[in-house]
Scaffold this motif. Structure first.
Motif, PDB file in Angstrom:
ATOM      1  N   ALA A  49       0.843  -1.196   0.000  1.00  0.00           N
ATOM      2  CA  ALA A  49       0.000   0.000   0.000  1.00  0.00           C
ATOM      3  C   ALA A  49       0.876   1.242   0.000  1.00  0.00           C
ATOM      4  N   CYS A  50       0.303   2.327  -0.532  1.00  0.00           N
ATOM      5  CA  CYS A  50       1.013   3.599  -0.507  1.00  0.00           C
ATOM      6  C   CYS A  50      -0.025   4.711  -0.498  1.00  0.00           C
ATOM      7  N   ILE A  51       0.282   5.800   0.197  1.00  0.00           N
ATOM      8  CA  ILE A  51      -0.647   6.916   0.262  1.00  0.00           C
ATOM      9  C   ILE A  51       0.101   8.202  -0.039  1.00  0.00           C
ATOM     10  N   GLY A  52      -0.474   9.008  -0.907  1.00  0.00           N
ATOM     11  CA  GLY A  52       0.158  10.244  -1.321  1.00  0.00           C
ATOM     12  C   GLY A  52      -0.028  11.365  -0.312  1.00  0.00           C
ATOM     13  N   THR A  53       0.580  12.490  -0.605  1.00  0.00           N
ATOM     14  CA  THR A  53       0.583  13.613   0.325  1.00  0.00           C
ATOM     15  C   THR A  53      -0.655  14.486   0.183  1.00  0.00           C
ATOM     16  N   SER A  54      -0.702  15.267  -0.882  1.00  0.00           N
ATOM     17  CA  SER A  54      -1.688  16.343  -0.939  1.00  0.00           C
ATOM     18  C   SER A  54      -3.127  15.845  -0.957  1.00  0.00           C
ATOM     19  N   ASP A  55      -3.449  14.918  -1.841  1.00  0.00           N
ATOM     20  CA  ASP A  55      -4.842  14.459  -1.929  1.00  0.00           C
ATOM     21  C   ASP A  55      -5.041  13.082  -1.338  1.00  0.00           C
ATOM     22  N   SER A  56      -3.987  12.557  -0.684  1.00  0.00           N
ATOM     23  CA  SER A  56      -4.063  11.233  -0.057  1.00  0.00           C
ATOM     24  C   SER A  56      -4.529  10.162  -1.026  1.00  0.00           C
ATOM     25  N   SER A  57      -4.084  10.249  -2.257  1.00  0.00           N
ATOM     26  CA  SER A  57      -4.364   9.161  -3.210  1.00  0.00           C
ATOM     27  C   SER A  57      -3.754   7.869  -2.691  1.00  0.00           C
ATOM     28  N   THR A  58      -4.449   6.775  -2.926  1.00  0.00           N
ATOM     29  CA  THR A  58      -3.957   5.489  -2.435  1.00  0.00           C
ATOM     30  C   THR A  58      -3.680   4.535  -3.592  1.00  0.00           C
ATOM     31  N   TYR A  59      -2.723   3.645  -3.355  1.00  0.00           N
ATOM     32  CA  TYR A  59      -2.295   2.701  -4.381  1.00  0.00           C
ATOM     33  C   TYR A  59      -2.089   1.332  -3.747  1.00  0.00           C
ATOM     34  N   TYR A  60      -2.581   0.302  -4.427  1.00  0.00           N
ATOM     35  CA  TYR A  60      -2.447  -1.061  -3.924  1.00  0.00           C
ATOM     36  C   TYR A  60      -2.106  -1.997  -5.077  1.00  0.00           C
ATOM     37  N   ALA A  90       2.864 -17.399   4.623  1.00  0.00           N
ATOM     38  CA  ALA A  90       4.043 -17.437   5.488  1.00  0.00           C
ATOM     39  C   ALA A  90       4.114 -16.166   6.332  1.00  0.00           C
ATOM     40  N   PRO A  91       4.558 -16.280   7.561  1.00  0.00           N
ATOM     41  CA  PRO A  91       4.718 -15.094   8.395  1.00  0.00           C
ATOM     42  C   PRO A  91       5.577 -14.050   7.697  1.00  0.00           C
ATOM     43  N   ALA A  92       5.157 -12.803   7.794  1.00  0.00           N
ATOM     44  CA  ALA A  92       5.891 -11.705   7.158  1.00  0.00           C
ATOM     45  C   ALA A  92       6.022 -10.556   8.143  1.00  0.00           C
ATOM     46  N   VAL A  93       7.068  -9.793   7.976  1.00  0.00           N
ATOM     47  CA  VAL A  93       7.239  -8.569   8.751  1.00  0.00           C
ATOM     48  C   VAL A  93       6.723  -7.414   7.912  1.00  0.00           C
ATOM     49  N   TYR A  94       5.911  -6.585   8.521  1.00  0.00           N
ATOM     50  CA  TYR A  94       5.312  -5.449   7.828  1.00  0.00           C
ATOM     51  C   TYR A  94       6.005  -4.161   8.272  1.00  0.00           C
ATOM     52  N   TYR A  95       6.365  -3.348   7.310  1.00  0.00           N
ATOM     53  CA  TYR A  95       7.087  -2.112   7.583  1.00  0.00           C
ATOM     54  C   TYR A  95       6.329  -0.930   6.991  1.00  0.00           C
ATOM     55  N   CYS A  96       6.326   0.198   7.690  1.00  0.00           N
ATOM     56  CA  CYS A  96       5.887   1.440   7.063  1.00  0.00           C
ATOM     57  C   CYS A  96       7.129   2.254   6.771  1.00  0.00           C
ATOM     58  N   ALA A  97       7.074   2.991   5.684  1.00  0.00           N
ATOM     59  CA  ALA A  97       8.285   3.641   5.202  1.00  0.00           C
ATOM     60  C   ALA A  97       7.981   4.963   4.520  1.00  0.00           C
ATOM     61  N   THR A  98       8.923   5.878   4.585  1.00  0.00           N
ATOM     62  CA  THR A  98       8.834   7.074   3.759  1.00  0.00           C
ATOM     63  C   THR A  98       9.172   6.672   2.323  1.00  0.00           C
ATOM     64  N   VAL A  99       8.530   7.320   1.388  1.00  0.00           N
ATOM     65  CA  VAL A  99       8.651   6.948  -0.022  1.00  0.00           C
ATOM     66  C   VAL A  99       9.171   8.122  -0.829  1.00  0.00           C
ATOM     67  N   PHE A 100      10.190   7.848  -1.643  1.00  0.00           N
ATOM     68  CA  PHE A 100      10.624   8.819  -2.643  1.00  0.00           C
ATOM     69  C   PHE A 100      10.112   8.345  -3.983  1.00  0.00           C
ATOM     70  N   GLY A 101       9.773   9.305  -4.836  1.00  0.00           N
ATOM     71  CA  GLY A 101       9.210   8.932  -6.110  1.00  0.00           C
ATOM     72  C   GLY A 101       7.721   8.699  -5.980  1.00  0.00           C
ATOM     73  N   PRO A 102       7.081   8.315  -7.081  1.00  0.00           N
ATOM     74  CA  PRO A 102       5.625   8.135  -7.046  1.00  0.00           C
ATOM     75  C   PRO A 102       5.222   6.861  -6.329  1.00  0.00           C
ATOM     76  N   CYS A 103       4.005   6.840  -5.819  1.00  0.00           N
ATOM     77  CA  CYS A 103       3.496   5.638  -5.146  1.00  0.00           C
ATOM     78  C   CYS A 103       3.383   4.463  -6.119  1.00  0.00           C
ATOM     79  N   THR A 104       3.250   4.740  -7.394  1.00  0.00           N
ATOM     80  CA  THR A 104       3.152   3.658  -8.365  1.00  0.00           C
ATOM     81  C   THR A 104       4.479   2.930  -8.559  1.00  0.00           C
ATOM     82  N   SER A 105       5.559   3.575  -8.151  1.00  0.00           N
ATOM     83  CA  SER A 105       6.891   2.962  -8.248  1.00  0.00           C
ATOM     84  C   SER A 105       7.729   3.456  -7.069  1.00  0.00           C
TER      85      SER A 105
END
Length: 121
Positions: A49-60, A90-105
Motif C-alpha cells: 500500500a502507498c498513500i500520497g501527500t496532498s490528496d491522499s491518493s492510495t495505491y495497492y 508465510a509469516p511476514a514482517v510489515y514495515y511502514c516507510a517514507t517513499v521517494f518517487g511516485p506511489c506507483t513505483s
C-alpha cells in the motif's frame, strides 16, 4: 532524526482482520508519501500500500486490492494499514516507510523495525 515505529502485528486466523499503526517523528509527515511493504525472510520485499501527500491518493497491488486500506492522520503523525480478509501465508514482517518517487513505483527511504504478522489457523 527520522523515526517510524510500527505496531499492531500478531497472529490472526484466515479471513480475519488486523490493523497496523505507524507512529512517525523527526519529519513533517504532511510532505511525504508513505508506503507499507512486507517481507518474508529470504524473499523480496513486496509493497502492499502507498498513500500520497496532498490528496491522499492510495495505491495497492492487485494481490491486496479490496482487502487492505491505508490511511493517514497527519495531525497525529500516524499512518494506518487496515487488513481484512487475510489469506493464510508465510509469516511476514510489515514495515511502514517514507517513499521517494511516485506511489506507483515507490523507493523506500526509511522504515521502522516492523511487527510480524502471521495468518494461520
Amino acid at each position: 532524526q527520522v523515526q517510524l515505529v510500527e505496531s499492531g502485528g500478531g497472529l490472526v486466523q484466515p479471513g480475519g482482520s488486523l490493523r497496523l499503526s505507524c507512529a512517525t517523528s523527526g519529519f513533517t509527515l504532511d510532505y511525504y508519501h508513505i508506503g507499507w511493504f512486507r517481507q518474508v525472510p529470504g524473499n523480496e520485499r513486496e509493497g502492499v500500500a502507498c498513500i500520497g501527500t496532498s490528496d491522499s491518493s492510495t495505491y495497492y497491488p492487485d494481490s491486496v486490492k479490496g482487502r487492505f486500506t491505508i490511511s493517514r492522520e497527519n495531525a497525529k503523525n500516524r499512518v494506518y494499514l487496515q487488513m481484512d480478509s487475510l489469506n493464510p501465508e508465510a509469516p511476514a514482517v510489515y514495515y511502514c516507510a517514507t517513499v521517494f518517487g511516485p506511489c506507483t513505483s515507490p523507493e523506500y527511504a526509511s522504515w521502522g523495525p516492523g511487527p510480524q504478522v502471521t495468518v494461520s489457523s
